[in-house]
Design a protein around this motif. Sequence first.
Motif, short mmCIF file in Angstrom:
data_model
loop_
_atom_site.label_atom_id
_atom_site.label_comp_id
_atom_site.label_asym_id
_atom_site.label_seq_id
_atom_site.Cartn_x
_atom_site.Cartn_y
_atom_site.Cartn_z
N SER A 41 0.85 -1.19 0.00
CA SER A 41 0.00 0.00 0.00
C SER A 41 0.89 1.24 0.00
O SER A 41 2.08 1.18 0.33
CB SER A 41 -0.93 0.00 1.22
N LYS A 93 2.23 0.27 5.08
CA LYS A 93 1.87 -0.50 6.27
C LYS A 93 1.26 -1.85 5.93
O LYS A 93 1.25 -2.74 6.75
CB LYS A 93 0.88 0.30 7.12
N GLN A 94 0.73 -1.99 4.72
CA GLN A 94 0.04 -3.22 4.34
C GLN A 94 0.69 -3.84 3.11
O GLN A 94 1.15 -3.13 2.22
CB GLN A 94 -1.44 -2.95 4.06
N LEU A 96 -0.07 -6.74 0.12
CA LEU A 96 -1.09 -7.55 -0.54
C LEU A 96 -0.42 -8.70 -1.27
O LEU A 96 0.55 -8.50 -2.01
CB LEU A 96 -1.91 -6.71 -1.53
N VAL A 119 -4.35 -9.68 2.70
CA VAL A 119 -3.75 -8.41 3.09
C VAL A 119 -3.11 -8.59 4.46
O VAL A 119 -3.78 -9.00 5.41
CB VAL A 119 -4.79 -7.28 3.12
N ASP A 163 -1.30 -6.72 7.52
CA ASP A 163 -1.04 -5.45 8.19
C ASP A 163 0.25 -5.61 8.98
O ASP A 163 0.28 -6.27 10.03
CB ASP A 163 -2.21 -5.08 9.11
N SER A 213 -4.05 -9.84 9.68
CA SER A 213 -4.23 -10.15 8.27
C SER A 213 -5.68 -10.51 8.02
O SER A 213 -6.40 -10.94 8.92
CB SER A 213 -3.33 -11.31 7.83
N ASN A 238 8.45 -0.92 -0.75
CA ASN A 238 7.43 0.03 -0.29
C ASN A 238 7.81 1.46 -0.65
O ASN A 238 8.90 1.71 -1.20
CB ASN A 238 7.20 -0.12 1.22
#
Length: 927
Positions: A23, A27-28, A30, A39, A41, A47, A307
């Motif tokens: 994301s 923080k997330q 996928l 997903v 977290d 999750s 990220n």
Amino acid sequence: MKSDFHFSNLLGTVYRQGNLVFSHDGKQLLSPVGNRVSVFDLINNKSFTFEYEHRKNISTFDLNRQGTLLLSVDDDGRAILVNFKSRNVLHHFNFKEKCTHLKFSPDGKWFAIASGRFLQIWKTPDVGQDRQFAPFVRHRIQAGHFQDLTSVSWSHDSRFLLTTSKDLTSRIWSVASEDKELASTTFAGHRDYVLGAFFSQDQEKIYTVSKDGALFVWEYTTDPDEEDVEDESDEEIDLSKYSWRITAKHYFFANQAKVKCVTFHPQTNMLVVGFTNGEFRLYELPSFVLLQQLSMGQHPVNTVSVNSTGEWLAFGSKTLGQLLVYEWQSESYILKQQGHFDTLNGLTYSPDGSRVVTASEDGKIKIWDVVSGFCLATFEEHTSAVSAVQFSKRGQVLFSASLDGTVRAWDLIRYRNFRTFTAAERIQFNSLAVDPSGEVVCAGSIDNYEIQVWSVQTGQLLDCLAGHEGPVSCLAFSQENNVLASASWDKTIRVWSIFGRSQQVEPIDVSADVLALSIRPDGRQVAVSTLKGQITMFDIESGLQVGNIDCRRDIISGRHLEDRFTSKNSERSKYFTTIHYSFDGLALVAAGNNNSICLYDIPNEVLLKRFVVSKNMTLNGTLEFLNSSRMTEAGSLDLIDRDGENSDLEDRVDDSLPGSNRGGDLSTRRLRPEIRVTSIQFSPTANAFAAASTEGLLIYSVDDTMLFDPFDLDMDVTPENVIEILKEKEYLNALVLAFRLNETYLINKVYEAIPISEIPLIGSSLPVVYASRFLKFIGDFSMESQHIEFNLLWIKSIISSHGNYMSSHKHEFSTSLRTVQRFIGRIAKDITTTYSDNKYGAMFLVSTDGSNGKDEVDVDDMELINENEENEKTTSDQEMEPESRDDSKDDDAEDDDDEEGWIGFDEKKKQNLQFEEPGESDDEDMI
């Protein structure tokens, strides 16, 4: 019994194939798990898995920069658009061709998809002026490559795109028509597939990476021979003399390993490369300095993602089903998860319902946290497939049976195997049962017709229960009266009294071979599933049949690709191989080697609800109808092996061994996995059940957080009246009215406003009809509350006042008591650890509290401290002690292992620090 169960989460599988996406806030993460998306977290350690399913496995997906739209595409090119926030499906679309890569533009207005050898640019769906949802609108199709595309990347201003292809070239494209002349360049020169092409942060350079490990740096410059002429004149720049040229070439030199995946982070100029030998490297561009070089195993790294901040790297390995999140600056793992390598054979819930243990054909046992969805521990001591797992009553010891001829006991405090049970001869165990007291463990085998009984304390074989005339298929202990029920292929059930003087057992005849068995929690009834598709209930005391359910019409068996008939006409798997009672004994859930999970109402013998395990058409048993257009005289066209036509050498080569896959015809090399559920069980909290399937560990739960469920509502019961009564200090009335409204914020407000001195009186005066709901509220509230002593005082007061009623109505208080037990189990270890770490520091502070500067110690304090230390040395678990605790390395963990040590709270507090004996409160024993 509630019947509104729905799919909640998918455990046991963390990555299958495709790409990984972070994301925008980082923080997330996928990850595609078959035909679903999970997903994770990474901040809150949780999750979840989206409920929607594709018809095939997901090949590529992406999340827009705003974090609102998720678009996923399966192997057939069918796309599903999902609202990421609300988790609702918005639109279905079919691209009609296999898509290799999907990417949203940075501004979120476009998304590009690589479909075959074409690049398709689409407008992102949004809300128009008429406030109507607009479906997909295609902006442009770009054709220029001669082979399939491998990747797509956007420029930072969302004006240009870079595509790479298997034709050894890369191209630049423009979204707008006015930039078409600028974007008409083909980047050629590589000698193998180009896997990635990226813009630099200033968009002055382009980096292309090929499969053979070559990195080319491209810049928009003039011919070096004409630079001197260009500098002499100060006129306008002649763009006709400029073109994209290679300014630098770098090579990875990975020792015969090929590049498998690559990504680039423009903000930090960091290039991450994954290789086919499991190695990954970090380079800084354009200087091409090697920052780090690590390996995640021997299997290829299939995908890599970075990220937004460039701190975390996510890697996925398709062969191992492994998912890693790595922080390269601190060289530490943020997340390291791996699913089972083979099919699941069994599962069991912990007594408090917070953990699920799975056993697999690969010989591994994994412990999963239900709340977070992450794997906590993995046991690998078994040398063959693990067939069954079972918890002891208190949840500190786990037992497992395996085909390697052993039954092992695991200590879940130190996470080790402390006892191994074997029979007199080497036999394969396929069923397991544990006595509720934890003293005896039993196992059945497919090699002989006897039931082996061992003592957990000594590890010795106590007895062999003989009587069955066929292999013992399943065992189960009653939780109330300590009787053992066994079922066999000889069409009989036997009920054994393990601790009785006589072992004379009368068999209960069944109409067919028994495949599964479950005992009702009160120990008065046993249900069996037979080969004829019947679920039959028997009374244990009289041996008479008390009920029967015909399940054949309720089962969705599904058809295989080689079948020439529909699933309706199929007789395959018209029976259940695993069943389980709910805690109240009013419902039963059943599943088997088919695509259905059925929930039955026992008193009325009717089907309450049927769940479809999976819609994934890559698995056998999920299709229902026959597609005659795919059928020929030689069989189905889908059964033709076309791997020899693939362009990649590693995709053409079949390195699997004949007969290495389970099921089907062992003479064939390639097999399609079949959908099945090998084990199913209700959660002890009665609000969920888990199913071990081909897709992974499926969790179905009852979500009552969004439901308005008023209890005994009246006209005068309003939030304003509750607040007024609370201000008048009528705490009991305010609490009852808050529960009648069933508003969580109102119950919380009244609960925290009650003084500590009023807790015993209100707890004893609380109507028993509210006791279960109040305990469940305390258990849920206390998991995030900081008022530990306050919550424990409430629990003690309610259990002390209503304990007799609870013991006679256990089915009503099962969920609430296990919620409280989960709170106590999680908090106990932290408190006992804190106490043991600060015990002597507190003694020192008390001793230096003398008014005249002298070191004085209160006599009462010292007596309590000494008694506390003696209790710590002599207190032992009520369950079996895992081997001896004489090891010096385990002495420090005694405080952690003692579950009764958490109670150190009492109303009699002095101004200075007091200590209380650990055994003074008996809340946990009552629970």
